[in-house]
Motif scaffolding. Structure first.
Motif, mmCIF file in Angstrom:
data_model
loop_
_atom_site.group_PDB
_atom_site.id
_atom_site.type_symbol
_atom_site.label_atom_id
_atom_site.label_comp_id
_atom_site.label_asym_id
_atom_site.label_seq_id
_atom_site.Cartn_x
_atom_site.Cartn_y
_atom_site.Cartn_z
ATOM 1 N N LEU A 36 59.400 2.506 84.916
ATOM 2 C CA LEU A 36 60.590 2.156 84.150
ATOM 3 C C LEU A 36 60.346 0.764 83.570
ATOM 4 O O LEU A 36 60.162 -0.202 84.310
ATOM 5 C CB LEU A 36 61.836 2.124 85.048
ATOM 6 N N ASP A 63 59.799 5.485 81.144
ATOM 7 C CA ASP A 63 61.171 5.378 80.657
ATOM 8 C C ASP A 63 61.359 3.933 80.191
ATOM 9 O O ASP A 63 60.810 3.020 80.816
ATOM 10 C CB ASP A 63 62.122 5.615 81.849
ATOM 11 N N LYS A 65 64.204 0.908 79.200
ATOM 12 C CA LYS A 65 65.614 0.504 79.188
ATOM 13 C C LYS A 65 65.697 -0.877 78.541
ATOM 14 O O LYS A 65 65.066 -1.823 78.992
ATOM 15 C CB LYS A 65 66.141 0.464 80.639
ATOM 16 N N TYR A 81 68.728 3.869 86.766
ATOM 17 C CA TYR A 81 67.509 4.532 86.291
ATOM 18 C C TYR A 81 66.398 4.542 87.346
ATOM 19 O O TYR A 81 65.328 5.074 87.111
ATOM 20 C CB TYR A 81 66.963 3.806 85.050
ATOM 21 N N THR A 86 60.164 5.000 91.638
ATOM 22 C CA THR A 86 60.021 4.349 90.330
ATOM 23 C C THR A 86 59.309 3.014 90.484
ATOM 24 O O THR A 86 59.596 2.255 91.420
ATOM 25 C CB THR A 86 61.421 4.087 89.704
#
Length: 347
Positions: A36, A63, A65, A81, A86
């Motif tokens: 992330l 991902d 953000k 998230y 992660t």
């Protein structure tokens, strides 16, 4: 016996183009392949997109953000998230790294620090600065598992940010003086090795002052290495003492007074001139070093009023009542504040 854990990154990469080795570095650490990336609008283009490409080419699930500020609200958004597997990567300036650092700490997952600017020493420290509506709070977190600092990206970021990073480091001189004073007068726990490392980080800047120029990869590398060692001093001390004293309290006071505070490092630099003078020590050396790296040395250059300086000087001792500094428990008088600011040509 009182044992304290010293947290530091397991691996540190500082140099040109290291961002293109992101996947290789992470694979060497045997971390999760689910990443992330926390970044900002500008820093996505400046750095994050290269890390994303590199990770995706190497079969990472990525991902992204994008956040706007270092608030508890941003931290909560990011946490949504994060799963237990992660890997959080903060790509950006201090605010982004602080949010990524604190959110990963709360969710108990690994965090990688990937600064795109070298504007302050939070890039590796186990502390994060998160904003409440009216002030910043320093919260405990974990140091990153790895630091990946691409000196080309940092050299291409606005020079004002690099200059602020230098000013933050130069202010270590007064922070350590305050720490020694608190140790002598209040018997505050003191670490010789953390203090030495903090001073060494500052000297790495002042000894190389003429090599720090805009757009120069080598300059970015020097500043990054200094910020890394300053952050490490904080890890060794287990507190921000080696890099944060009365000059930081002056800066935090300005954060409260000003509608739009200036860069943290710039405010600390000016604070350091004032506090060094309060010690009756060589404040001109601090001022000349700040000037040489293009950092502001007075209220006008900082873009604040003389009144702001005086007000910040008068309230600085109240910022962290638990942290004893040259300002003492009661601060300084209005006359002394004027005299100090006037004599150092800050106003």
């Amino acid at each position: 016996m009182n044992h304290r854990k010293i947290q530091m990154p397991r691996e540190v990469y500082i140099g040109p183009d290291v961002i293109y080795e992101t996947a290789e570095i992470l694979e060497g650490l045997h971390l999760s392949k689910k990443a992330l990336i926390i970044t900002g609008h500008h820093t996505y283009d400046a750095g994050a997109k290269y890390a994303v490409e590199n990770l995706e080419e190497n079969d990472y699930e990525v991902d992204v953000k994008i956040i706007d500020d270092a608030s508890f609200e941003s931290v909560s958004e990011v946490e949504e998230y994060i799963d237990s597997d992660t890997l959080v990567i903060g790509v950006g300036g201090g605010k982004i790294i602080d949010v990524a650092k604190y959110a990963s700490f709360n969710k108990n997952v690994y965090f990688v620090s990937m600064p795109t600017t070298a504007s302050h020493d939070g890039i590796v420290s186990p502390l994060a600065s998160i904003k409440n509506p009216d002030r910043s709070t320093s919260v405990k977190a974990n140091a990153p598992i790895a630091l990946i600092g691409d000196s080309n990206i940092i050299a291409n970021s606005p020079f004002r940010l690099l200059s602020a990073g230098c000013a933050d480091l130069i202010s270590n001189f007064t922070a350590v003086k305050d720490w020694e004073l608190a140790h002598r007068l209040k018997f505050v726990e003191y670490s010789e090795s953390a203090a030495s490392l903090s001073i060494m980080s500052a000297k790495l800047i002042t000894n190389n002052i003429h090599n720090i120029k805009p757009g120069l990869e080598e300059s970015a590398r020097i500043v990054m290495k200094s910020l890394f060692s300053s952050g490490t001093a904080i890890s060794i001390a287990g507190s921000s003492r080696p890099a944060s004293g009365s000059e930081h309290m002056f800066s935090h006071s300005l954060d409260k007074i000003l509608e739009k505070p200036k860069l943290h490092g710039e405010q600390c630099g000016v604070g350091s001139i004032l506090m060094m003078a309060l010690y009756g020590d060589d404040w001109k050396f601090i001022r000349d070093c700040l000037k040489a790296v293009g950092a502001p040395i007075n209220a006008k250059e900082l873009g604040i009023s003389d009144e702001d300086v005086i007000e910040a000087l008068l309230m600085a001792h109240k910022i962290r009542p638990d942290r004893y500094t040259i300002l003492g428990d009661n601060g300084i008088s209005k006359d002394a504040a004027y005299e100090l600011a006037y004599n150092t040509e800050v106003i």
